[in-house]
Scaffold this motif. Sequence first.
Motif, mmCIF file in Angstrom:
data_model
loop_
_atom_site.group_PDB
_atom_site.id
_atom_site.type_symbol
_atom_site.label_atom_id
_atom_site.label_comp_id
_atom_site.label_asym_id
_atom_site.label_seq_id
_atom_site.Cartn_x
_atom_site.Cartn_y
_atom_site.Cartn_z
ATOM 1 N N TYR A 14 0.827 -1.223 0.000
ATOM 2 C CA TYR A 14 0.000 0.000 0.000
ATOM 3 C C TYR A 14 0.852 1.260 0.000
ATOM 4 O O TYR A 14 0.539 2.233 -0.679
ATOM 5 N N MET A 15 1.921 1.210 0.782
ATOM 6 C CA MET A 15 2.742 2.424 0.869
ATOM 7 C C MET A 15 3.437 2.711 -0.457
ATOM 8 O O MET A 15 3.562 3.860 -0.868
ATOM 9 N N ARG A 17 2.306 1.964 -3.309
ATOM 10 C CA ARG A 17 1.276 2.498 -4.212
ATOM 11 C C ARG A 17 1.016 3.983 -3.900
ATOM 12 O O ARG A 17 0.891 4.817 -4.782
ATOM 13 N N ALA A 18 0.980 4.266 -2.599
ATOM 14 C CA ALA A 18 0.715 5.654 -2.194
ATOM 15 C C ALA A 18 1.847 6.579 -2.649
ATOM 16 O O ALA A 18 1.607 7.734 -3.011
ATOM 17 N N SER A 21 1.224 7.932 -5.864
ATOM 18 C CA SER A 21 -0.024 8.693 -6.049
ATOM 19 C C SER A 21 0.191 10.193 -5.860
ATOM 20 O O SER A 21 0.745 10.625 -4.853
ATOM 21 N N LEU A 23 -2.119 12.045 -5.169
ATOM 22 C CA LEU A 23 -3.144 12.474 -4.207
ATOM 23 C C LEU A 23 -2.641 12.435 -2.773
ATOM 24 O O LEU A 23 -3.275 12.947 -1.870
ATOM 25 N N TRP A 24 -1.523 11.749 -2.560
ATOM 26 C CA TRP A 24 -1.057 11.617 -1.173
ATOM 27 C C TRP A 24 -0.743 12.997 -0.607
ATOM 28 O O TRP A 24 0.016 13.769 -1.168
ATOM 29 N N PHE A 25 -1.379 13.270 0.502
ATOM 30 C CA PHE A 25 -1.493 14.631 0.988
ATOM 31 C C PHE A 25 -0.419 15.037 1.977
ATOM 32 O O PHE A 25 0.006 16.178 2.020
ATOM 33 N N TRP A 26 -0.037 14.090 2.792
ATOM 34 C CA TRP A 26 0.705 14.482 3.995
ATOM 35 C C TRP A 26 2.222 14.359 3.872
ATOM 36 O O TRP A 26 2.904 14.254 4.856
ATOM 37 N N GLY A 27 2.738 14.341 2.699
ATOM 38 C CA GLY A 27 4.196 14.341 2.567
ATOM 39 C C GLY A 27 4.755 12.937 2.497
ATOM 40 O O GLY A 27 4.276 12.035 3.200
ATOM 41 N N LEU A 34 7.242 4.759 7.269
ATOM 42 C CA LEU A 34 6.481 3.520 7.441
ATOM 43 C C LEU A 34 7.128 2.380 6.639
ATOM 44 O O LEU A 34 7.190 1.236 7.110
ATOM 45 N N GLN A 61 15.184 16.794 6.669
ATOM 46 C CA GLN A 61 14.730 18.032 6.011
ATOM 47 C C GLN A 61 13.651 18.721 6.840
ATOM 48 O O GLN A 61 13.615 19.939 6.954
ATOM 49 N N ASN A 62 12.779 17.939 7.416
ATOM 50 C CA ASN A 62 11.681 18.515 8.200
ATOM 51 C C ASN A 62 11.940 18.461 9.700
ATOM 52 O O ASN A 62 11.046 18.766 10.479
ATOM 53 N N HIS A 64 11.987 15.997 11.573
ATOM 54 C CA HIS A 64 10.946 15.156 12.199
ATOM 55 C C HIS A 64 11.655 14.126 13.058
ATOM 56 O O HIS A 64 12.151 13.111 12.575
ATOM 57 N N TYR A 67 10.514 10.328 13.074
ATOM 58 C CA TYR A 67 10.831 9.587 11.848
ATOM 59 C C TYR A 67 12.348 9.448 11.687
ATOM 60 O O TYR A 67 12.830 8.458 11.129
ATOM 61 N N TRP B 903 7.250 21.635 5.586
ATOM 62 C CA TRP B 903 6.552 21.439 6.862
ATOM 63 C C TRP B 903 7.064 22.331 7.969
ATOM 64 O O TRP B 903 6.281 22.824 8.781
ATOM 65 N N ARG B 904 8.331 22.505 8.043
ATOM 66 C CA ARG B 904 8.872 23.358 9.111
ATOM 67 C C ARG B 904 8.490 24.823 8.881
ATOM 68 O O ARG B 904 8.151 25.539 9.814
ATOM 69 N N VAL B 942 5.399 17.579 11.918
ATOM 70 C CA VAL B 942 6.868 17.556 12.009
ATOM 71 C C VAL B 942 7.313 16.798 13.262
ATOM 72 O O VAL B 942 8.442 16.961 13.723
ATOM 73 N N THR B 1053 -6.476 4.089 -3.061
ATOM 74 C CA THR B 1053 -5.237 4.562 -3.654
ATOM 75 C C THR B 1053 -4.282 5.072 -2.582
ATOM 76 O O THR B 1053 -3.145 4.631 -2.455
ATOM 77 N N ALA B 1054 -4.807 5.981 -1.797
ATOM 78 C CA ALA B 1054 -3.925 6.636 -0.849
ATOM 79 C C ALA B 1054 -3.771 5.848 0.441
ATOM 80 O O ALA B 1054 -2.749 5.937 1.104
#
Lengths: 163, 1059
Positions: A14-15, A17-18, A21, A23-27, A34, A61-62, A64, A67, B903-904, B942, B1053-1054
Amino acid sequence: MLQAEGEFALVTQYMERALQSPLWFWGKFNLYALLIDTAAQQRDLEALRQYIVPAEESALQNDHRLYLGVAYRSKGIMYRLMSDYQDAELWLTKALEIFEKLETRWQIGRTFYELGELARLQDNTTAAYSYYSKALANFEALGAAPDANRTRTALDRLNITPQ
Amino acid sequence: MSRLELSVLGSLRIQYDGHPVKIERRHALGLFVYLAVTGIPHARDTLAALFWPEDDEAHARTALRRMLNSVNKSIPHVVSANRETIGLRRDGNSALWLDVDEFHNLLEIQRKHRHPEAEVCGDCLKSLTEAVGLYRGDFLSGFTLRDASGFDDWQLFQAETLRRELIGALERLARGHSDRHEFEPAIGYARRWLALDPLDESAHFHLMSLYAWAGQRQAALRQYAECVRLLERELDVPPQPATMQLFKAIKENKLTALRTPIYSPSWLGTEKPAGSLANVLRATGTTQIVIPTPQSFTLLDRIVRGQLVGREREAAEINTLWGRAVSGVGQVLLISGEAGIGKTRLVREIITLAEVAHNHVLIGRCDPEGNAPYAPIAQVIRTAFEQGFNNEQIIPNYVLADLITFAPLLRQLFLQIAPNPPLDPHVERERMFDNFVSWCELVAGNTPLLVVIEDLHWADGSTLSLLRYLARHMQNVKLLLIITYRDTEIELAEAHQLKDTLLNLNRERLATFMKLTRLSREQTHGLLATLLETDVGITAEFLDSIYRETEGNPFFTEEVCKALIEEGKLYYAGGYWRRSDIESIVIPQSVRAAILSRVEKLPAAVQDMLRMAAVLGREFDFLTLQAMGDWGEEVLVAELEHAKRVQLLTEVEQAGHIRFAFVHALIPFTLRESLSGLRRQRLHRRAAIVIECQRPDDLEVLAYHFLAAGGRDKALEYSYRAARRAEAVYAYQEALYHLQNALRLLEDGEPAEIRREILERLGDVYALMGERVHAIPIYQRSLEEWGHWDKADSMQFVRLHRKIIQTFAGLKDYADVQHFSAARQSSIDAGLQLIQNTTHPEAALLLTALAREGRFAESTPNWQAIEHYAQTAINMAEKLDSPTILASALGALMDIYRERGLWRERVTVAHRRLSLVDDPRFDNLRERANILNETGEALLRVGEAAQALPFLLEAEKIGEQIRSIHPQFYALQLQGECFFELDRWDEMLQIEAKWQALQQRYSHQQVGRICFYCGVSSSVHSLRGEVEEAKVKRDEAVTMMTQMSGKPVDDWTAAPYYY
């Protein structure tokens, strides 16, 4: 959810595939984290090699931290799988530092477990015992039963009588 | 000769030659009354002991002397005293009139009549009426001599005796009037009787009978309920079998019109029955109740109306639904059928049952003439407050605030309640609806609630939306919502909203549908037999002739019967209904013809009055009609009573005021249709002028009448005002309706400014309704109007261009996007051109809109340009010192950074934006909650979950405070994510309770977020090895996700929820 259930192959499917995509929204760093975590749990060296760099870069980069910790632990596992125990310990220890700062107990437990595995492979049963025990304490505190059982089994395998 | 008047029935009054007399000392007053009422001299010792029992003889006698002096001082020469006795002079210069004596004299008169004591003749009625008129209150009401126990006992005894005599008189009056079928006065006397002795079961019995005979079946059943309640509470006993049987007879409609006089000499002492009530009475051994003699009522009164025929199955089904509602499972029932099919009659059956069981019943009705938004809902709310169903103490202020929005008349009861904080229009509307549901829950909390909304085919769109919302959220409320509508009307274009509502209710399985069909020939026979109380004379030929025309429509059948009675073709003779030869009977060929044939037999003045009333609508009030027709009060009263007698009108009580209503909606409709166009227009004009004076805030009604009257300017004014009011309460369909009317009234020559304003408002309403493809062309038309106006301010153009750009961004359909993309581009170009070198709030808003929406328009967005818009908007907002515009512009920049994966940087902007909410000018709580949530979310992305939590907790609190569900849901979702990321699993699972409470109410709207929650919850259970719990949650998540996406799991998909 699938990861928690141990359905790692599906998670990867799934990941990946995402990742393709738009459409994947959150970066994508979310997906990379994951993917490498799943690959680490599957001991999938190929996948780790494929995703570890983008995962680490995107987390850095972020900034985070969570992660980044996941990336470092996965990197440690990757090196362990490559039998580079020195680097493996280095990255696992870095991961542990991050998780301890974040106070994320499950991640701490999982990292101690991996350090235990590393020590066991190096026949350092005392260190392995210590790491497994710390992992177990964290898992038990959280009520993470499957991880706790896995750790107990690892401890039993060491065949060491507690002092 | 002087006249001394002493009134002791009620508070004590003494008058001497018409002037009030004051006796200073209370004992002197008591003494005077005692002497007057007893009417005889008394020994001094007796009086002294009576009034001063605690004193020794000498002191008591001294006190008596002082009191005598006091009386003599106030009323000279009235006391007759010697050394032994004291009395009042009954001769000489003063004539003493005592109301008690007069009361007894009047009662005595009718006892001297020759007829049996049980009978009440006309003279009896007269004297009894005078007697009870004297009784202003209990004997010496409000007067006591606490230290004179003997006097006190005497006073009590007198009071009780007189009260008994009064009860006897009232009973005889009630009986006498009911004998004459004068039910209204009879009911009045019976009520007074009951008020004197609420535990007198015979009074309840009598009042129930009177209500039933007067056609007030529900009141009769309510009376029974009151009787049961009182007897149980005060005496802990059930009613007598006779009362129960009477109740049963009334409930089952077996109490029919009475036709045999019980007191006619030929009947006395015989076993002859007197209608079904008599049978009941005889069967139960109750014979003291008199059955009235039908002498003075009209023939129409003989027909038995309002009985349920041929609807037994439906009635049973409603009972079942009511049972479910009472047990706590909310039910919605939709009853449909053509006009006159008996929907209201059927509903009345369950209303009666609910009322008798002391449940709450609230009724709202939709009318075709000038409904205000939520009119039937307002009626329901007002009734509940009038009837005291609400315990105001437990209704939270935020609920009351929205109830006032629905029913503005409540404002006068709750002046201290502040309006709820403003929210986005859609969210605010949802909050209003939610508060209405909360209120229904409160009202139905302890006592089941029946809500009836009649004639939904005339409902406004806002009411339909609210009812749909209620239907979705009342599953656990002890509520039966019954809705009636004419299915014959829903095919009409105007009724498309109702059609949509019905389809939705059906699709979501939220309602039970019941369609009432016409009666069969046999059922029509049954109806006729019930109406006429006999099937004698209902030959096959007669039945066929009626059935052929009415085709089993009960209202039509009843109207035909009435028409035939009024024509004399159906008549009553020898104790039975008879009819003329069938050849001579002409059955009206439509229900309208039947109604008109009846109306046309009335005196011309009554007909005029009815037509004028019909223009006012189905329901109207006396003063409006009086002013409209310039009638004298008595004349109008007489005409209204005439119309009531022929059963075209009825009285309804609303907020303690008597109003009048046509007995069926078809009657005013028929009467209006029968008017010529010109006359109808003139009557509407008169109605409009009168209403404008009497109720200037009745905007919708005024718009309706001025439109119908062709009063263009006023119609325009009121339509526009009505539209604004509708928009303010989110009744967009109504706003649209009024604005379109206003627009139609405007001609080309009108000042462009007015048309421009109305067009823009119309566009806004379309946009708010989500009908963007209609909004954009309307905005374009408004722009054109501006183009015609040389005084136009360029920022007005900018505003319209912005609205076009924003509306375009919401388009969902690709074809629509294609269709309007040129319009959008044109607005972007024109807007940017207009704001060059300008610093203005409208310019900043346009730039923000471009920054927000620009990224959706292109397949590869020009990020540089889009970010430039946002930055320029930010700079401009700072120059303008406007925290709200600045927050909006910063929000746009945050969206851009998210899209670009910065993001930051996004966190930095979020913090800057957050600092604005502390500005006192930033008073939008909803926006504050959004900003808090978005700041928390930016931090979470973040990995700063621990820092995000305080913001999310505050957002949740504000959401709760302003009763807005969306910030609460979002805050909880993000909190869940935070706890999960922080491995704080216990806290993650603790959110479940909050989430479930919200889910229960809002599951339909928030399925995505609930799905997410289930996913995370499943993960935690899995990680803890709680396999079963994890599986349950996972299945829930998968089911919801599949429902939401419409795709099987493998096609996601997502897969954002496979976390």
